[in-house]
Design a protein around this motif. Sequence first.
Motif, short mmCIF file in Angstrom:
data_model
loop_
_atom_site.label_atom_id
_atom_site.label_comp_id
_atom_site.label_asym_id
_atom_site.label_seq_id
_atom_site.Cartn_x
_atom_site.Cartn_y
_atom_site.Cartn_z
N ARG A 197 4.45 43.56 17.58
CA ARG A 197 5.62 44.19 18.18
C ARG A 197 6.89 43.40 18.54
N SER A 198 6.64 42.19 18.73
CA SER A 198 7.71 41.15 18.99
C SER A 198 8.31 40.84 17.69
N LEU A 199 7.61 40.96 16.52
CA LEU A 199 8.29 40.69 15.24
C LEU A 199 9.04 41.86 14.86
N ILE A 200 8.68 43.09 15.17
CA ILE A 200 9.45 44.10 15.00
C ILE A 200 10.55 44.33 15.56
N THR A 201 10.60 44.04 16.82
CA THR A 201 11.57 44.10 17.72
C THR A 201 12.81 43.10 17.61
N GLN A 202 12.31 42.09 17.07
CA GLN A 202 13.43 40.98 16.41
C GLN A 202 14.10 41.52 15.14
N GLY A 203 13.31 42.56 14.50
CA GLY A 203 13.92 43.18 13.24
C GLY A 203 14.66 44.57 13.46
N GLY A 204 14.94 44.75 14.62
CA GLY A 204 15.82 45.81 14.97
C GLY A 204 15.19 47.32 15.44
N PHE A 205 14.23 47.10 16.15
CA PHE A 205 13.31 47.93 16.69
C PHE A 205 13.36 47.84 18.13
N GLU A 206 13.01 48.77 18.78
CA GLU A 206 12.69 48.73 20.50
C GLU A 206 11.60 49.25 20.94
N PRO A 207 10.72 48.58 21.62
CA PRO A 207 9.24 48.95 22.01
C PRO A 207 9.34 50.17 22.92
N VAL A 208 8.50 50.92 22.75
CA VAL A 208 8.04 51.97 23.40
C VAL A 208 7.29 51.55 24.65
N PRO A 209 7.84 51.72 25.95
CA PRO A 209 7.23 51.46 27.13
C PRO A 209 6.01 51.92 27.67
N ARG A 210 4.86 51.60 27.04
CA ARG A 210 3.54 52.59 27.16
C ARG A 210 2.62 51.47 26.67
N SER A 211 1.79 51.06 27.65
CA SER A 211 0.75 49.83 27.67
C SER A 211 -0.13 50.37 26.81
N GLY A 212 -0.53 49.23 25.79
CA GLY A 212 -1.58 49.31 24.92
C GLY A 212 -1.27 50.32 23.64
N VAL A 213 -0.06 50.82 23.45
CA VAL A 213 0.17 51.61 22.44
C VAL A 213 0.75 50.96 21.22
N PHE A 214 1.64 49.89 21.49
CA PHE A 214 2.19 49.21 20.51
C PHE A 214 3.11 49.85 19.42
N ALA A 215 3.90 50.58 20.00
CA ALA A 215 4.63 51.57 19.14
C ALA A 215 6.49 51.21 19.25
N CYS A 216 7.07 51.33 18.40
CA CYS A 216 8.45 51.01 18.37
C CYS A 216 9.41 52.27 18.05
N ARG A 217 10.52 52.30 18.48
CA ARG A 217 11.48 53.06 17.77
C ARG A 217 12.81 52.26 17.29
N ARG A 218 13.49 52.89 16.39
CA ARG A 218 14.82 52.24 15.87
C ARG A 218 15.81 51.79 17.16
N ALA A 219 16.28 50.83 17.17
CA ALA A 219 17.11 50.22 17.95
C ALA A 219 18.31 50.92 18.03
N SER A 220 19.23 51.14 19.31
CA SER A 220 20.51 51.63 19.00
C SER A 220 21.47 50.81 18.63
N CYS A 221 22.67 51.20 18.03
CA CYS A 221 23.67 50.22 17.34
C CYS A 221 24.01 49.02 18.45
N THR A 222 23.97 49.52 19.57
CA THR A 222 24.24 48.36 20.71
C THR A 222 23.45 47.27 20.95
N SER A 223 22.25 47.63 20.56
CA SER A 223 21.02 46.55 20.84
C SER A 223 20.98 45.65 19.55
#
Length: 427
Positions: A245-271
Amino acid sequence: MLNLSVEGFLEQEIGLDIKSVGHTLISQAVFRRMQACHLNENAYLRLLQNSDEEQELLIDAVVIPETSFFRNHKAFEFLAEVVSERAKKGLIQPLKILCMPCSTGEEAYSLAMTLFTAGLSSDEFQIDAIDICEPVLAHARTACYSASSFRTKVAKDAQQDYFSRSYMENGQVRFHVLPSVQAQVNFRQGNLLSSTILAHDEQYPFIFCRNLLIYFTAHARKHAIKKLENSLQQDGLLFVGHAERSLITQGGFEPVPRSGVFACRRASCTSKRAAKPGMPLPVSPVKMASMPAQIHSTGISRQAKPIAAPSQQKKVTHCGNAKQTDLQLEQAQVYADQGELGKALHLCLDFLASQPTSITGHFLCGVIYQAQDIHDLAEKSFQRVLYLNPEHQEALQHLIFLAEQHHAYNVAAQYRKRLQRLRQKQS
């Protein structure tokens, strides 16, 4: 020479980061293929350079098909919740989910069972299941599994509704996925890094790509993440593994704030333009050989030297199946010592899922992350060790090294003072 050529081929062809599986595994795979072909090193290298079939067979020998039904069941529970909410809003169209890599099929079939349980009918969804390895796909298409594929209560509960049984002569049970579930999954071979895979305009609302990116080189990982992003709908969800998940968030995604799920969404243009306050920034790879001697001796080197057992760790207490979890962590240590870091990390994270307060487990995870150049997760692991045992000197040594590599010299100085106080206290 042969192994170096093979490792170069594997890195170029499938993006494999050799240190994630270890030189030993590669050597063993090459040796088995040489024996099967009855060839010496030079002859085998010529065969490998000229035979597409042999290249596929070697890749099959290296790929690690580790999976089970409903592995990390919280991800499936979360998927069911999201799908149910969409159905209530009338947003369910014929739904397609990508599962890649699908390995021997347990994850893809688990997805189909999850959607049936969520109330979808057979004409409302389809699973595209892709893997680079044809032998594991052949297994997946048989839809026949042993009891070892059912490791959680959720998986065992699914046996009654979605499986039939047969019995072998020795009394062992075989579980067969029902034809109605099999019909929802399309298996096919493909390489995520290939230009022909995911090259179409179709986008998926949900993608499961778990425990693949950690085996890639940085360049291959960047390319893979871009392809996944292009294949995900704007409001879609990407499910990844514990360590990714950390690798993905560095690549333009935002983590879903849900424990143990390890899902991500596209990051906003701002982020995408600016990192959020407090979020770890990507760092350049660090040569582990440059680690100070007093720290280097406590961790994995770039040449995968054995990990010394941490001397400051408290005895780990376990609940549940203590013997199984102990053996799990011991095997993770063995894999790490052999340089098979990806396999070691999988076992270590599975162990921590059931034993989240294990100092030994968090320390080993930190050392593995550090050897893989995933420095933000290494730092978090060592900080967790200090939370559980504030006098853990080896964790402090690693944190000093990481802080200095980030040029965070004030932070490193604080850790160094803390370490000096502990040593003075002991003397």
